[in-house]
Motif scaffolding. Sequence first.
Motif, PDB file in Angstrom:
ATOM      1  N   GLU A  53       0.823  -1.210   0.000  1.00 13.34           N
ATOM      2  CA  GLU A  53       0.000   0.000   0.000  1.00 13.34           C
ATOM      3  C   GLU A  53       0.858   1.262   0.000  1.00 13.34           C
ATOM      4  OE1 GLU A  53      -3.653   2.025  -0.042  1.00 13.34           O
ATOM      5  OE2 GLU A  53      -3.191  -0.105  -0.282  1.00 13.34           O
ATOM      6  N   ASP A  54       2.038   1.198   0.615  1.00 18.07           N
ATOM      7  CA  ASP A  54       2.877   2.388   0.723  1.00 18.07           C
ATOM      8  C   ASP A  54       3.375   2.880  -0.634  1.00 18.07           C
ATOM      9  OD1 ASP A  54       2.551   2.166   3.429  1.00 18.07           O
ATOM     10  OD2 ASP A  54       4.452   1.104   3.754  1.00 18.07           O
ATOM     11  N   ILE A  55       3.555   1.979  -1.570  1.00 17.44           N
ATOM     12  CA  ILE A  55       4.096   2.378  -2.866  1.00 17.44           C
ATOM     13  C   ILE A  55       3.101   2.136  -3.991  1.00 17.44           C
ATOM     14  CG2 ILE A  55       6.482   1.994  -2.184  1.00 17.44           C
ATOM     15  CD1 ILE A  55       6.380  -0.684  -3.624  1.00 17.44           C
ATOM     16  N   ALA A  56       1.856   1.825  -3.649  1.00 14.92           N
ATOM     17  CA  ALA A  56       0.874   1.497  -4.679  1.00 14.92           C
ATOM     18  C   ALA A  56       0.357   2.734  -5.397  1.00 14.92           C
ATOM     19  CB  ALA A  56      -0.295   0.735  -4.057  1.00 14.92           C
ATOM     20  N   LYS A  57       0.385   3.877  -4.749  1.00 17.11           N
ATOM     21  CA  LYS A  57      -0.186   5.085  -5.347  1.00 17.11           C
ATOM     22  C   LYS A  57       0.681   5.607  -6.490  1.00 17.11           C
ATOM     23  CE  LYS A  57      -2.860   7.184  -1.601  1.00 17.11           C
ATOM     24  NZ  LYS A  57      -3.017   8.389  -0.769  1.00 17.11           N
ATOM     25  N   TYR A  58      -0.016   6.171  -7.479  1.00 19.61           N
ATOM     26  CA  TYR A  58       0.675   6.902  -8.534  1.00 19.61           C
ATOM     27  C   TYR A  58       0.786   8.361  -8.087  1.00 19.61           C
ATOM     28  CZ  TYR A  58       0.426   2.994 -11.811  1.00 19.61           C
ATOM     29  OH  TYR A  58       0.602   1.778 -12.431  1.00 19.61           O
ATOM     30  N   ASP A  59       1.703   8.584  -7.155  1.00 20.31           N
ATOM     31  CA  ASP A  59       1.831   9.912  -6.561  1.00 20.31           C
ATOM     32  C   ASP A  59       3.131  10.612  -6.964  1.00 20.31           C
ATOM     33  OD1 ASP A  59       3.460   8.168  -5.238  1.00 20.31           O
ATOM     34  OD2 ASP A  59       2.867   8.749  -3.215  1.00 20.31           O
ATOM     35  N   GLY A  60       3.774  10.139  -8.000  1.00 16.91           N
ATOM     36  CA  GLY A  60       4.966  10.824  -8.495  1.00 16.91           C
ATOM     37  C   GLY A  60       4.614  12.194  -9.054  1.00 16.91           C
ATOM     38  N   LYS A  61       5.502  13.157  -8.867  1.00 19.18           N
ATOM     39  CA  LYS A  61       5.245  14.546  -9.244  1.00 19.18           C
ATOM     40  C   LYS A  61       5.665  14.817 -10.687  1.00 19.18           C
ATOM     41  CE  LYS A  61       3.826  15.549  -5.103  1.00 19.18           C
ATOM     42  NZ  LYS A  61       2.387  15.760  -4.853  1.00 19.18           N
ATOM     43  N   TRP A  62       4.847  15.622 -11.366  1.00 23.89           N
ATOM     44  CA  TRP A  62       5.134  16.109 -12.707  1.00 23.89           C
ATOM     45  C   TRP A  62       5.116  17.625 -12.693  1.00 23.89           C
ATOM     46  CZ3 TRP A  62       6.252  12.546 -16.505  1.00 23.89           C
ATOM     47  CH2 TRP A  62       5.841  11.240 -16.312  1.00 23.89           C
ATOM     48  N   GLU A  63       6.005  18.244 -13.422  1.00 24.01           N
ATOM     49  CA  GLU A  63       6.037  19.700 -13.528  1.00 24.01           C
ATOM     50  C   GLU A  63       6.359  20.088 -14.972  1.00 24.01           C
ATOM     51  OE1 GLU A  63       5.243  21.814 -11.262  1.00 24.01           O
ATOM     52  OE2 GLU A  63       5.264  20.587  -9.449  1.00 24.01           O
ATOM     53  N   VAL A  64       5.884  21.273 -15.352  1.00 29.81           N
ATOM     54  CA  VAL A  64       6.260  21.869 -16.636  1.00 29.81           C
ATOM     55  C   VAL A  64       7.244  22.984 -16.331  1.00 29.81           C
ATOM     56  CG1 VAL A  64       5.478  23.125 -18.668  1.00 29.81           C
ATOM     57  CG2 VAL A  64       4.073  21.284 -17.721  1.00 29.81           C
ATOM     58  N   GLU A  65       8.478  22.859 -16.804  1.00 29.53           N
ATOM     59  CA  GLU A  65       9.516  23.829 -16.489  1.00 29.53           C
ATOM     60  C   GLU A  65      10.611  23.796 -17.555  1.00 29.53           C
ATOM     61  OE1 GLU A  65      10.638  22.386 -12.656  1.00 29.53           O
ATOM     62  OE2 GLU A  65      12.128  20.984 -13.461  1.00 29.53           O
ATOM     63  N   ASP A  66      11.489  24.790 -17.460  1.00 28.39           N
ATOM     64  CA  ASP A  66      12.626  24.845 -18.388  1.00 28.39           C
ATOM     65  C   ASP A  66      13.612  23.734 -18.063  1.00 28.39           C
ATOM     66  OD1 ASP A  66      11.469  27.034 -19.451  1.00 28.39           O
ATOM     67  OD2 ASP A  66      12.986  28.479 -18.812  1.00 28.39           O
ATOM     68  N   MET A  67      14.330  23.319 -19.082  1.00 27.85           N
ATOM     69  CA  MET A  67      15.384  22.333 -18.880  1.00 27.85           C
ATOM     70  C   MET A  67      16.546  22.959 -18.111  1.00 27.85           C
ATOM     71  SD  MET A  67      17.637  20.302 -21.748  1.00 27.85           S
ATOM     72  CE  MET A  67      16.194  20.132 -22.785  1.00 27.85           C
ATOM     73  N   LYS A  68      17.136  22.193 -17.232  1.00 27.04           N
ATOM     74  CA  LYS A  68      18.325  22.669 -16.541  1.00 27.04           C
ATOM     75  C   LYS A  68      19.457  22.826 -17.558  1.00 27.04           C
ATOM     76  CE  LYS A  68      17.244  20.441 -12.130  1.00 27.04           C
ATOM     77  NZ  LYS A  68      17.713  19.483 -11.103  1.00 27.04           N
ATOM     78  N   ASP A  69      20.260  23.882 -17.356  1.00 22.14           N
ATOM     79  CA  ASP A  69      21.363  24.178 -18.279  1.00 22.14           C
ATOM     80  C   ASP A  69      20.861  24.276 -19.721  1.00 22.14           C
ATOM     81  OD1 ASP A  69      23.110  24.009 -16.106  1.00 22.14           O
ATOM     82  OD2 ASP A  69      23.377  21.853 -16.399  1.00 22.14           O
ATOM     83  N   SER A  70      19.683  24.898 -19.878  1.00 19.53           N
ATOM     84  CA  SER A  70      19.092  25.008 -21.207  1.00 19.53           C
ATOM     85  C   SER A  70      19.886  25.979 -22.069  1.00 19.53           C
ATOM     86  CB  SER A  70      17.638  25.469 -21.108  1.00 19.53           C
ATOM     87  OG  SER A  70      17.094  25.688 -22.388  1.00 19.53           O
ATOM     88  N   LYS A  71      20.083  25.614 -23.316  1.00 20.22           N
ATOM     89  CA  LYS A  71      20.720  26.502 -24.279  1.00 20.22           C
ATOM     90  C   LYS A  71      19.696  27.370 -25.005  1.00 20.22           C
ATOM     91  CE  LYS A  71      24.511  24.324 -23.264  1.00 20.22           C
ATOM     92  NZ  LYS A  71      23.939  23.313 -22.374  1.00 20.22           N
ATOM     93  N   LEU A  72      18.403  27.101 -24.740  1.00 17.08           N
ATOM     94  CA  LEU A  72      17.314  27.865 -25.359  1.00 17.08           C
ATOM     95  C   LEU A  72      16.371  28.338 -24.265  1.00 17.08           C
ATOM     96  CD1 LEU A  72      16.477  25.670 -28.485  1.00 17.08           C
ATOM     97  CD2 LEU A  72      17.641  27.862 -28.473  1.00 17.08           C
ATOM     98  N   PRO A  73      16.618  29.462 -23.633  1.00 23.77           N
ATOM     99  CA  PRO A  73      15.713  29.962 -22.595  1.00 23.77           C
ATOM    100  C   PRO A  73      14.296  30.111 -23.142  1.00 23.77           C
ATOM    101  CG  PRO A  73      17.747  31.235 -22.645  1.00 23.77           C
ATOM    102  CD  PRO A  73      17.774  30.354 -23.852  1.00 23.77           C
TER     103      PRO A  73
END
Length: 620
Positions: free
Chosen positions: A112-132
């Motif tokens: 039960e502790d790991i059964a949930k689909y509770d991983g986080k998703w975000e929309v953000e810039d890539m780290k060390d992006s060459k295209l801000p």
Amino acid sequence: MELNVRCVLLLAVGLCSTLLLTTVAAHQEEEEPIMELAGDEDELEDLGLGEELLDGEVEPEDADTPSGPPPAPKVTYKAPEPMGEHFFAESFDRGTLDSWVLSKAKKEDIDEDIAKYDGKWEVEDMKDSKLPGDKGLVLKSRAKHHAISAQLLRPFIFDTKPLIVQYEVNFQQGIDCGGAYVKLLSQTPDLNLDEFVDKTPYTIMFGPDKCGEDYKLHFIFRHKNPKTGEYEEKHAKKPDADLRTYYTDKKTHLYTLVVNPDNSFEVLVDQTVVNSGNLLTDMTPPINPAAEIEDPDDQKPEDWDERPKIQDPDAVKPEDWDEDAPKQIPDEDAVKPDGWLDDQPEYTSDPDAVKPEDWDEDMDGEWEAPQIPNALCETAPGCGAWQRPMIDNPNYKGKWKAPMIDNPNYQGVWKPRKIANPDFFEDLHPFRMTPFNAVGLELWSMSSDIFFDNFFISNERHTAERWANDGWGMKKAAEGAAEPGLVNQMMTAADERPWLWVVYVLTVAVPLILIIVFFCTGKKAAAPAAADYKKTDEPQPDVKEEEEEKAEEDQVKEEKSKPAAEKMSDAEDSPAEKEEEEEEEEAAVNEEEEEVAATDQKQEDDVLRRSPRNTKGRKD
């Protein structure tokens, strides 16, 4: 003198080369990698991005600003726009997940502790992006189940046009164990994206996956058995290409799947084919089952003999065969070496050893001094009781066995008979898969910050390529322009591995030293030996003639330089004395001429032996 000049020139060239390398390295370190896109305008124009990338302008420098190299124009990212026939296009540049659905379900059959689909998703810039400004979907959690999905504009139906699926992935933190594959969710009446789990029916699963040193690039589709209606997963063969770089270089890579109506397929990474084949011949298990199968009810007869060889039943052990003879016996011819110390052991107790103060005989037992080699045995051939060495027994034969012969009753390896496969079918068009109407990511990963971008599904290859050039092509050009030059790469590598400096120095210094030694230690060409002229017809210089001519010239000069008084005194000498002197001079001259003639004749003979030279001129 010439050698000294050469050495100075070579040293000057070496110093100039060193200074040039240092200057180039310093110049490249001062440049901003991201701002080097201006130098790649030709490459960007080839991708159709030249005018779109360089939207910004260079701000004029203030009067107080110190002089220096002008900054390159700032790069502005422009989101790709879908054109042509497509079923799904997502660049995440709106900065939201409005069109995406996060799963609220739980995974079955686990804790039960790991059964949930509770991983986080975000929309953000890539780290060390060459295209801000370039945003993407980022998996943020470690050791979590993640599930997110989105509806297509309309269902994709497999008919007469190909399927093209492509998207971008960047493992920003590397990848230890986890996947980045996409699932095309089958169109079913009970499809609910809120309940998207691992068991949700899908038509195709495609994308990278890695755990440990196992690097995979999945292409799996679920094939429907036309007789039973059941679905079975079919896996494409493993790519022959080395996939390691795509997981470790922390660059953005474009993954593309093309499935054609003629059942052929291609898997591409960065628009390069890494796997290809046919659905009918290159999937495991095969699409179509075998027409015949082994009869499960067939049994091997009890008298079936599968032995190709048997022991000869007529063979008899020879009477002189001694099975009890030992394999080795003592060497009766061996003699104990002289000086063998029978009474001395090979090892003795160390007389200098002392029992430790914390030794507890109740716990550790009785203390004994450690054993050391016996010093007396070092000079002797051996110590202890001498024994004869063992040798192989010439009469040893071992246990007797009857020889093997061909089995007259051999019937071969038994196999059950073949019968018609009751489940046989023949599907010649596996391309006609189950339609799908949603795309989803259902992942477990031990690494975070996996960057997804520019999902695109179409049935027109040129449309998909245009989308790839407008999105991934822009990233590729920006990353390529930002890569450091060769000198900077060498400097960076040396900073991480200082021993590389030794390699660099030796690579430059050793050839330079060898060149200097070669040019500075050259010897002057020696005069050719007399023996060398015997090998050719080349004339030999007349050394003696030159010396005689020089002596005559010196004598003439001396006579001309005599004082007048001496000449007068010579003229006043008596006629008798003058005649005697003249006779003596004539005799001396005659002797000299005879000697010269003999010498000349000898030299002429030598020259004639090695050269066709005419000697008449020399006599004149």
